[in-house]
Design a protein around this motif. Structure first.
Motif, PDB file in Angstrom:
ATOM      1  N   TYR A 165     -10.361  -0.176  -6.174  1.00 58.04           N
ATOM      2  CA  TYR A 165      -8.979   0.129  -6.559  1.00 58.04           C
ATOM      3  C   TYR A 165      -8.577   1.535  -6.133  1.00 58.04           C
ATOM      4  O   TYR A 165      -7.396   1.814  -5.929  1.00 58.04           O
ATOM      5  CB  TYR A 165      -8.825   0.040  -8.089  1.00 58.04           C
ATOM      6  CG  TYR A 165      -8.855  -1.353  -8.654  1.00 58.04           C
ATOM      7  CD1 TYR A 165      -9.109  -2.464  -7.864  1.00 58.04           C
ATOM      8  CD2 TYR A 165      -8.640  -1.555 -10.013  1.00 58.04           C
ATOM      9  CE1 TYR A 165      -9.146  -3.730  -8.407  1.00 58.04           C
ATOM     10  CE2 TYR A 165      -8.664  -2.829 -10.568  1.00 58.04           C
ATOM     11  CZ  TYR A 165      -8.927  -3.911  -9.754  1.00 58.04           C
ATOM     12  OH  TYR A 165      -8.947  -5.172 -10.298  1.00 58.04           O
ATOM     13  N   ASP A 166      -9.564   2.406  -6.018  1.00 56.04           N
ATOM     14  CA  ASP A 166      -9.282   3.812  -5.721  1.00 56.04           C
ATOM     15  C   ASP A 166      -9.277   4.113  -4.229  1.00 56.04           C
ATOM     16  O   ASP A 166      -9.303   5.283  -3.833  1.00 56.04           O
ATOM     17  CB  ASP A 166     -10.319   4.703  -6.424  1.00 56.04           C
ATOM     18  CG  ASP A 166     -10.249   4.579  -7.934  1.00 56.04           C
ATOM     19  OD1 ASP A 166      -9.128   4.433  -8.462  1.00 56.04           O
ATOM     20  OD2 ASP A 166     -11.321   4.603  -8.576  1.00 56.04           O
ATOM     21  N   LEU A 167      -9.273   3.082  -3.418  1.00 54.75           N
ATOM     22  CA  LEU A 167      -9.189   3.271  -1.956  1.00 54.75           C
ATOM     23  C   LEU A 167      -7.782   2.893  -1.514  1.00 54.75           C
ATOM     24  O   LEU A 167      -7.484   1.720  -1.263  1.00 54.75           O
ATOM     25  CB  LEU A 167     -10.238   2.407  -1.249  1.00 54.75           C
ATOM     26  CG  LEU A 167     -11.699   2.667  -1.661  1.00 54.75           C
ATOM     27  CD1 LEU A 167     -12.635   1.767  -0.869  1.00 54.75           C
ATOM     28  CD2 LEU A 167     -12.066   4.131  -1.474  1.00 54.75           C
ATOM     29  N   PRO A 168      -6.893   3.865  -1.391  1.00 55.92           N
ATOM     30  CA  PRO A 168      -5.466   3.569  -1.185  1.00 55.92           C
ATOM     31  C   PRO A 168      -5.132   2.960   0.160  1.00 55.92           C
ATOM     32  O   PRO A 168      -4.064   2.364   0.312  1.00 55.92           O
ATOM     33  CB  PRO A 168      -4.799   4.946  -1.347  1.00 55.92           C
ATOM     34  CG  PRO A 168      -5.869   5.927  -0.961  1.00 55.92           C
ATOM     35  CD  PRO A 168      -7.158   5.315  -1.425  1.00 55.92           C
ATOM     36  N   ASN A 169      -6.024   3.103   1.152  1.00 64.49           N
ATOM     37  CA  ASN A 169      -5.722   2.619   2.504  1.00 64.49           C
ATOM     38  C   ASN A 169      -6.465   1.347   2.879  1.00 64.49           C
ATOM     39  O   ASN A 169      -6.385   0.902   4.028  1.00 64.49           O
ATOM     40  CB  ASN A 169      -6.039   3.714   3.528  1.00 64.49           C
ATOM     41  CG  ASN A 169      -5.156   4.926   3.363  1.00 64.49           C
ATOM     42  OD1 ASN A 169      -3.940   4.818   3.404  1.00 64.49           O
ATOM     43  ND2 ASN A 169      -5.766   6.089   3.163  1.00 64.49           N
ATOM     44  N   LEU A 170      -7.189   0.763   1.924  1.00 68.66           N
ATOM     45  CA  LEU A 170      -7.973  -0.431   2.238  1.00 68.66           C
ATOM     46  C   LEU A 170      -7.038  -1.618   2.504  1.00 68.66           C
ATOM     47  O   LEU A 170      -6.281  -2.035   1.639  1.00 68.66           O
ATOM     48  CB  LEU A 170      -8.913  -0.757   1.086  1.00 68.66           C
ATOM     49  CG  LEU A 170      -9.964  -1.833   1.369  1.00 68.66           C
ATOM     50  CD1 LEU A 170     -10.903  -1.386   2.476  1.00 68.66           C
ATOM     51  CD2 LEU A 170     -10.750  -2.172   0.113  1.00 68.66           C
ATOM     52  N   ARG A 171      -7.120  -2.157   3.717  1.00 67.19           N
ATOM     53  CA  ARG A 171      -6.245  -3.257   4.128  1.00 67.19           C
ATOM     54  C   ARG A 171      -7.008  -4.569   4.307  1.00 67.19           C
ATOM     55  O   ARG A 171      -6.422  -5.639   4.179  1.00 67.19           O
ATOM     56  CB  ARG A 171      -5.538  -2.896   5.445  1.00 67.19           C
ATOM     57  CG  ARG A 171      -4.578  -1.729   5.337  1.00 67.19           C
ATOM     58  CD  ARG A 171      -4.003  -1.368   6.697  1.00 67.19           C
ATOM     59  NE  ARG A 171      -3.293  -2.475   7.303  1.00 67.19           N
ATOM     60  CZ  ARG A 171      -2.012  -2.745   7.083  1.00 67.19           C
ATOM     61  NH1 ARG A 171      -1.310  -1.999   6.240  1.00 67.19           N
ATOM     62  NH2 ARG A 171      -1.424  -3.760   7.690  1.00 67.19           N
ATOM     63  N   SER A 172      -8.283  -4.501   4.625  1.00 69.97           N
ATOM     64  CA  SER A 172      -9.059  -5.706   4.916  1.00 69.97           C
ATOM     65  C   SER A 172     -10.339  -5.694   4.091  1.00 69.97           C
ATOM     66  O   SER A 172     -11.158  -4.781   4.220  1.00 69.97           O
ATOM     67  CB  SER A 172      -9.384  -5.767   6.411  1.00 69.97           C
ATOM     68  OG  SER A 172     -10.232  -6.853   6.704  1.00 69.97           O
TER      69      SER A 172
END
Length: 397
Positions: free
Chosen positions: A164-171
């Protein structure tokens, strides 16, 4: 899309291999050594790879048990692949490779995510699939630039909320694990565009996914879901795969969504027929518009032709009037410098042609001079010049 069969074969081989590795692991632990190959001879061709200066280094499937120490000095590396080896850990020295954007550690024997990996803050892609992971460490939150994370074919029973704390995770590829449900606040991952959940143990479609309208790819293959809800409101969805689930009919999705699963072929064929019918109707409408325009065109051409004819007649009348006035003005009736010249000038002014009476008179005198053939007559040149002088005097008056 999954690789569970390969995973099972891998697990069987690992069990046989564990006994042989146990003694070596104990020996290493006693000495307190980090798993870096120092004195062992490198496989053929690896030296050349290490000395190439390339920003991409692929050391996959060399059966390394430790990462070669020479790798830790390649601070210019941007992509490092050490897949398909026998790594159980990664040395701390890897933290020096801060230029790394991609790190591939899949198909190894990692039980935990190495903490030094969590210090590579510039990583955008991290591949940890086909290991022995059951969770992620809290330090994974340091990877703030991470866009792609693959942890498929591991042993996750719970969804790792550290993500949840990875704001740029897209995949996020988390297929072939042991998930039975998703957290109700998964919608907080607003940047997520692709989610692979195939090969898990879902018996019902996770309702939280209905709130994730930003998803473009959703893979639910090889679960135990017997019914899917209406997914029509997921406006961003482009691919939905539900193959190998005990469903009775395909889920309802938007027309532009590609679906893969039981009954999907019939749905896609029906969609194709509707699309063809719509395109044909649009083409027929265009053809009808062209025919209607062609039917109306004779009237338009007739109007334009009439306008052109009227313009031509008006122009001819104007020319005739100019000619008559010009001929009349050249006929000597009364005083040559009298009102007749003034009337002609007034006509040209009214016609919008500009006052250029002198030039017309000059051209008329020249034409007469050429037509009457004064060759050899010495007085002709003098007469011509006198006529020009008379004209200039008239124009000035």
């Amino acid at each position: 899309m999954g690789n569970s069969s390969r995973k099972e074969a891998q697990d069987e081989g690992e069990e046989k291999e564990t006994k042989g590795d146990k003694g070596e692991e104990e020996k290493t632990a006693k000495k307190g050594e980090v798993e870096v190959m120092e004195d062992e001879e490198l496989p053929f061709g690896v030296h050349k790879l290490l000395e190439s200066g390339d920003r991409v280094l692929d050391l996959s499937y060399y059966k390394f048990r430790r990462l070669p120490r020479q790798v830790l000095n390649l601070e210019y590396l941007e992509k490092l692949y050490v897949c398909g080896n026998r790594l159980r850990n990664v040395p701390k020295g890897i933290m020096r490779l801060q230029a790394l954007r991609t790190l591939g550690l899949d198909f190894n024997k990692l039980v935990d995510v190495p903490l030094p990996v969590c210090q590579l803050t510039n990583l955008t892609c991290l591949y940890l699939g086909s290991n022995r992971l059951i969770s992620l460490p809290p330090e994974v939150r340091n990877l703030q630039n991470l866009r792609c994370l693959w942890v498929e074919s591991n042993y996750f029973q719970r969804f790792p909320k550290q993500l949840y704390d990875l704001p740029n995770l897209r995949s996020l590829q988390i297929g072939d694990n042991r998930l039975r449900m998703l957290p109700s606040d998964l919608w907080r991952m607003e940047s997520l565009r692709g989610l692979w959940l195939y090969g898990n143990r879902f018996q019902e479609f996770p309702r939280v996914l209905l709130k994730m309208e930003q998803l473009e790819i959703l893979d639910m293959d090889r679960n135990r879901i017997s019914e899917f809800p209406n997914l029509h409101h997921l406006s961003a969805l482009r691919l939905f795969s539900y193959d190998h689930n005990p469903v009775k009919e395909p889920p309802r999705v938007r027309e532009e969504v590609l679906i893969v699963g039981e009954g999907a072929e019939e749905v896609l064929q029906a969609r194709g027929r509707r699309k063809e019918a719509k395109e044909q109707a649009e083409k027929d409408a265009e053809d009808a518009a062209v025919v209607a325009a062609a039917a109306a065109s004779p009237v338009i051409h007739g109007i334009l032709k009439k306008l052109r004819m009227n313009s031509a007649l008006n122009l001819a009348a104007a020319k005739e009037k100019v000619t008559n006035e010009s001929v009349a003005s050249t006929t000597p009736t009364g005083d040559e410098n009298g009102p007749q010249n003034n009337d002609r000038c007034a006509f040209f002014e009214e016609a919008g042609l500009g006052y250029d009476d002198g030039r017309l008179e000059y051209e008329r005198e020249e034409l007469i001079s050429e037509g009457e053939g004064y060759e050899g007559d010495e007085g002709a040149e003098f007469e011509y010049e006198r006529a020009e002088m008379d004209y200039e005097y008239e124009g000035y008056e």
